[in-house]
Design an enzyme around this catalytic site. Structure first.
Site, short mmCIF file in Angstrom:
data_model
loop_
_atom_site.label_atom_id
_atom_site.label_comp_id
_atom_site.label_asym_id
_atom_site.label_seq_id
_atom_site.Cartn_x
_atom_site.Cartn_y
_atom_site.Cartn_z
N LYS A 53 0.65 -1.15 0.13
CA LYS A 53 -0.02 0.03 0.11
C LYS A 53 0.90 1.36 -0.12
O LYS A 53 0.44 2.21 -0.75
CB LYS A 53 -0.93 -0.06 1.12
CG LYS A 53 -1.94 -0.93 1.09
CD LYS A 53 -2.83 -1.03 2.30
CE LYS A 53 -3.81 -2.52 2.11
NZ LYS A 53 -4.41 -2.99 3.18
N GLN A 97 -5.06 -2.12 9.41
CA GLN A 97 -4.84 -3.07 8.65
C GLN A 97 -5.17 -4.27 9.77
O GLN A 97 -4.85 -4.38 10.88
CB GLN A 97 -3.52 -3.41 8.52
CG GLN A 97 -2.84 -4.62 7.76
CD GLN A 97 -3.49 -4.57 6.35
OE1 GLN A 97 -3.28 -3.41 5.84
NE2 GLN A 97 -4.17 -5.60 6.11
N ASP A 120 -11.66 2.17 3.60
CA ASP A 120 -11.90 0.99 3.49
C ASP A 120 -13.33 0.59 3.10
O ASP A 120 -13.70 -0.48 2.90
CB ASP A 120 -11.37 0.31 4.60
CG ASP A 120 -10.14 -0.38 4.24
OD1 ASP A 120 -9.67 -0.85 3.14
OD2 ASP A 120 -9.57 -0.86 5.27
#
Ligand code: NDP
Length: 281
Positions: A53, A97, A120
């Site tokens: 990422k 995460q 997200d």
């Protein structure tokens, strides 16, 4: 029939070129999109994802901040860190995460992220908006799947889409997005009794279960579009949930693993971050 490839790698790189241009345009308005990634603990897979990422952000010109926290962090401390980022005007997207240690509530963490920075697309407010078809951050993997189908000009409306797997991050939202595109959607999961009968009815089959090569040619209707979300490591090799070699001779379109859905996921995260930055420009 040999299926055409739904090439996520190619589409991802095309989209990332466009994103670079979008980021340059924002820079002319003194806006640099910023993504904060919080990594808790030392999980090797999570470290790999986070690195990927960071690299993708760097290539697109997005400012990324990696915040590493030890496994021993308390829920209160983690929530306080998120709160700080919620108020940081240089940050447009916040991502924690997953997985996080068991002593911390995943739901509490997701709900702490400000919905307007939830790139997200996991916050209940954004999930609700997705369900009602409002403009919002869409979860990255399902968003990427639908983008691939659209890029290949596959008609979704009126098609029977069968989704195998019902996780909150893949199965459920991908079914919802296909419903929003007017597909007729059947969800299946580990308790489904006649799973293989149902997969055989699919015009569009989405498989997201995490079981190597679970779906074979006998489970797929001639001419179906098959999207394999699964990522499994078998003898050091990445394989999907679909037996690519046999299914490719029956399907009309198929995603490879690797090079299918995987590269789209990070790309959609970048797209959501840029979208968020554009809202403050
Ligand atoms: P989860 O483990 O959270 O969910 C798996 C789902 O599959 C569950 O709903 C489960 O059913 C269902 N399932 C498991 N076994 C069977 C079975 N034998 N028959 C039918 N359904 C079954 O996984 P995720 O959704 O997070 O991930 C799925 C796969 O996708 C994994 O391989 C993961 O690595 C990959 N992935 C890939 C991404 C990408 O970018 N390409 C992103 C995210 C995930 P039940 O609910 O009944 O337990």
């Amino acid at each position: 029939m040999t299926a055409l490839l739904l090439n996520g790698k190619e589409l991802a790189s095309k989209k990332r070129e466009q994103l670079k241009k979008d980021v340059e345009q924002l820079a002319s308005k003194q806006v640099v999109p910023g993504l904060a990634v919080i990594l808790v603990g030392e999980d090797p897979a999570s470290q790999t994802y986070v690195r990927a990422k960071e690299k993708a952000c760097e290539q697109a010109g997005i400012h990324s901040v990696l915040i590493k926290k030890p496994n021993t962090i308390t829920e209160e401390e983690l929530l306080a860190e998120i709160e700080r980022l919620n108020h940081d005007s240089s940050i447009d997207g916040i991502l924690v995460q997953l997985p996080i240690p068991e002593h911390i509530s995943e739901q509490a963490v997701i709900e702490k992220i400000a919905p307007n920075k939830d790139v997200d697309g996991f916050h209940p407010i954004n999930i609700g908006k997705m369900m009602t078809g409002e403009d919002t951050f869409l979860p990255c993997t399902p968003f990427g799947v639908v983008e691939m189908l659209k890029e290949a000009e596959i008609d979704i409306a009126g098609k029977h889409a069968v989704v195998v797997g019902r996780s909150n991050i893949v199965g459920k939202p991908v079914g919802q997005l296909l419903l929003n595109e007017n597909a007729t959607v059947t969800y299946t999961h580990s308790r489904t009794k006649n799973l293989r009968e149902l997969t055989n009815l699919a015009d569009i089959l989405i498989v997201a279960i995490g079981k190597p090569e679970f779906v074979g040619a006998e489970d797929v209707k001639e001419g179906a579009v098959v999207v394999d979300v699964g990522i499994n490591r078998v003898d050091g090799k990445l394989v999907g949930d679909v037996d690519f070699d046999s299914v490719k001779d029956k399907a009309s379109y198929i995603t490879p693993v690797p090079g299918g859905v995987g590269p789209m996921t990070i790309t959609m995260l970048l797209e959501n971050t840029v979208l968020s930055a554009r809202k403050r420009s």
